[in-house]
Design an enzyme around this catalytic site. Structure first.
Site: not given
Length: 286
Positions: A119, A140, A152, A190
């Site tokens: 992540s 991700h 992602e 993130n």
């Protein structure tokens, strides 16, 4: 190359979800972890999720059984010698991931693609321990994997166009939506989300308000389905801290400094829902 057989490394929350969606799409999946106990527990999670789908009419009993039959359990990575794709969903620690990828590079077929569900950690740095950096990529997923549509797709410095397009195609095959992002610390999701969580923790640390009230501000005022502190508990406070450390180290910007209260909770073993205590206390999963 057609991707027909895959390995998912890690039978935790993310790995089991990834294994489930891969098997649902018709792929043969090897679910791997360090012990038979871990993989059996992971299979139990998948079984329960599929059973709920049957009860709600989203799947038939026959479909459930077919999905389960496509999942093979393994506690030995040496069984991954005839696959076209491997995705790692182990702990969010760079050295652990490097060790896994270095070993995978030695045992999987030369053309196999190696992906990480990281992540926040650099795909370029993970790829550097292999002899096939052009075949290493980030994929991700978001929790809960069977529900969340976004994936992602992160290109390392050497990731080839062919690898990128194959993984975008695979993502759509498993009925997810790929979004391409560059290999910066925290990627896109993130880099935005976790500093917001960290700031909410600073609000607790500085006595601005309570956990429930801060979460209500974001749910009622910003229309978020879950408050940032409850979300942190679901993600795992150790994972939140790891991501903040990656952001802080990667950008060198004090705005990414982890809150001291977050560090203290992790040291205390208060990691959120998985340990029964974080910013909330959990009993019987609630």
């Amino acid at each position: 190359m057609n991707i027909e057989k895959v390995v998912v490394i890690g039978a935790g929350q993310m790995g089991t979800g990834i294994a489930q969606v891969m098997a649902q799409s018709g792929l043969h999946v090897i679910l791997n972890d360090l012990s038979d106990e871990h993989v059996q527990k992971g299979l139990g999670v998948i079984y329960n999720q599929l059973q709920r789908d049957v009860k709600k009419g989203r799947k038939t009993e026959e479909e459930k059984q077919e999905i389960l039959e496509r999942i093979q359990l393994s506690s030995n990575l040496s069984e991954a010698t005839d696959v076209q794709f491997v995705i790692e969903a182990a702990t969010e620690k760079l050295e652990v991931k490097k060790q896994i990828f270095k070993y995978l590079d030695e045992i999987v077929p030369n053309g196999a693609i190696l992906a990480s569900n990281t992540s926040s950690i650099s795909i370029t740095e993970i790829a550097a321990v292999t002899k096939r950096p052009e075949l290493v990529i980030g994929m991700h997923f978001f929790n809960p994997v069977p529900v969340m549509k976004l994936v992602e797709i992160i290109r390392g410095l050497a990731t080839s166009d062919k690898t990128y397009e194959m993984i975008k195609s695979l993502t759509r095959t498993i009925e997810k939506e790929p979004v391409g992002v560059k290999d910066f610390p925290g990627f896109a999701a993130n880099r935005i989300l976790v500093p917001m969580i960290n700031e909410a923790i600073f609000c607790i640390y500085e006595g601005v308000s309570t956990s429930e009230e801060i979460d209500n501000v974001m749910k009622l005022g910003m229309n978020h389905p879950m408050g940032p502190l409850q979300l942190a508990d679901f993600i795992g406070l150790d994972t939140v801290l790891s991501i903040m450390e990656v952001l802080h180290d990667g950008y060198g910007d004090p705005k990414y400094r982890p809150c001291p209260l977050l560090q203290q909770y992790v040291k205390a073993g208060w990691l959120g829902k998985k340990t029964g205590r974080g910013f909330y206390i959990y009993e019987g999963g609630k």
